[in-house]
Design an enzyme around this catalytic site. Sequence first.
Site, PDB file in Angstrom:
ATOM      1  N   TYR A 125      47.438  49.571  41.912  1.00  0.00           N
ATOM      2  CA  TYR A 125      47.799  48.730  43.055  1.00  0.00           C
ATOM      3  C   TYR A 125      49.090  49.147  43.760  1.00  0.00           C
ATOM      4  CZ  TYR A 125      44.085  45.476  41.693  1.00  0.00           C
ATOM      5  OH  TYR A 125      42.874  44.896  41.406  1.00  0.00           O
TER       6      TYR A 125
ATOM      7  N   LYS B 114      41.558  52.911  29.232  1.00  0.00           N
ATOM      8  CA  LYS B 114      40.343  53.723  29.312  1.00  0.00           C
ATOM      9  C   LYS B 114      40.754  55.173  29.066  1.00  0.00           C
ATOM     10  CE  LYS B 114      35.914  54.180  30.307  1.00  0.00           C
ATOM     11  NZ  LYS B 114      34.845  53.706  29.407  1.00  0.00           N
TER      12      LYS B 114
ATOM     13  N   ASP C 171      36.002  48.627  29.097  1.00  0.00           N
ATOM     14  CA  ASP C 171      34.591  48.229  29.237  1.00  0.00           C
ATOM     15  C   ASP C 171      34.125  47.452  28.006  1.00  0.00           C
ATOM     16  OD1 ASP C 171      35.010  50.579  27.866  1.00  0.00           O
ATOM     17  OD2 ASP C 171      33.237  51.601  28.631  1.00  0.00           O
TER      18      ASP C 171
ATOM     19  N   ASP D  26      43.973  42.491  36.131  1.00  0.00           N
ATOM     20  CA  ASP D  26      43.486  41.636  37.206  1.00  0.00           C
ATOM     21  C   ASP D  26      42.048  41.201  36.911  1.00  0.00           C
ATOM     22  OD1 ASP D  26      43.374  40.307  39.590  1.00  0.00           O
ATOM     23  OD2 ASP D  26      43.160  42.093  40.839  1.00  0.00           O
TER      24      ASP D  26
ATOM     25  N   ASP E 189      40.567  37.349  35.322  1.00  0.00           N
ATOM     26  CA  ASP E 189      39.580  36.494  35.982  1.00  0.00           C
ATOM     27  C   ASP E 189      38.382  36.244  35.069  1.00  0.00           C
ATOM     28  OD1 ASP E 189      41.076  36.153  38.247  1.00  0.00           O
ATOM     29  OD2 ASP E 189      39.446  36.653  39.628  1.00  0.00           O
TER      30      ASP E 189
END
Length: 336
Positions: free
Chosen positions: A119, A171, A206, A230, A234
């Site tokens: 970001y 990852k 994942d 982020d 959620d």
Amino acid sequence: MYKIAVIPGDGIGKEVMEATLNILEALNIDFEFIFADAGDECKEKTGVALPDETIEIVKKADACLFGAAGETAADVIVRLRQEMDLFANLRPVKSYPGTKSLFDDLDFMIVRENTEGMYIGDEDYIKDESGNITGATAKRVITRDASERICEYAFKYAKENNRKKVTGIHKANVLKKTDGLFKEVFYEVAEKYKSEGIESEDFYVDATAMYLLTRPKSFDVIVTTNLFGDILSDEGAGLVGGLGLIPSANIGEERALFEPVHGSAPDIAGKDLANPTAMILSAIMMLEYLGEKEAANAIDKAILKVLSESKTVTGDLSGKSTTIEMSEAIKEKIEF
Ligand code: ATP
Ligand code: MG
């Protein structure tokens, strides 16, 4: 005496803030609330969504409570994060009885790096010889310093809040350099906290997306980079029922801002229908940050009672109470 910058903002932000201050004022803690403007209405009135004066107030305060901003939310909150150097975003995933939580007894914390990663906003177009856009790129930056700071925060948080384990999410099998570095730093920090009894483990993002659904109770503290945090936070919100219940904290070295995850909710604004719980839980996170653990626990217990009884709750929880009625019920149940 704590100086608290208060930004009610737009829509239901104002209503849930009033309900929350009503509770804070009932505590035996000396607060000075300094009100400041930001958001859509502020922009209409003054021409800017986040006036310099507001930034000054926030910088001088011990902590900031933020309600909501409408269309200008992204600008306002991103700018505040930068100005206050709020590097850690905290989102608790906690289930309360009487709510639409997918699991009972969930209680873990997601700590998200807030300043770099995906970001940083460094994007580019790829163009062919005639200038047609044929693609686009986004740069992702992971630094040792920011990784160390966020991992250190997560482990320290675990230690101070009686948590037993920190899980680092990445990852690194694909993003070998960036997430390779994050994972390396995660385990360097983990090593320091081993003797303090804090366990550590790491998962791919994942797999974690699945584990959050299949065995969410195995998590205690999660720490991860910006984009993954982020998304996972959620997902965490989806595990425990509803926007009206989810608080967040943005923490820096010297400053901190606390806000509900929901926005200004124009559809229900001005009708006294908003659930004040997310804002009140944000204030609880502020009390914990300030070291006022006893008061934080007392309010949390009161919320637990009100939600379990399901008698004095707002419409989103299938009740009939107004914002203020629900906060009054919580206030009455606080035991000092
Ligand atoms: P914004 O643009 O400010 O984010 P929004 O329209 O996206 O506003 P949100 O506040 O993000 O609205 O919330 C989405 C929906 O969830 C709202 O339409 C509202 O009905 C519901 N909601 C959000 N917060 C609450 C709350 N505290 N109590 C009850 N319902 C809520
Ligand atoms: Mg929204």
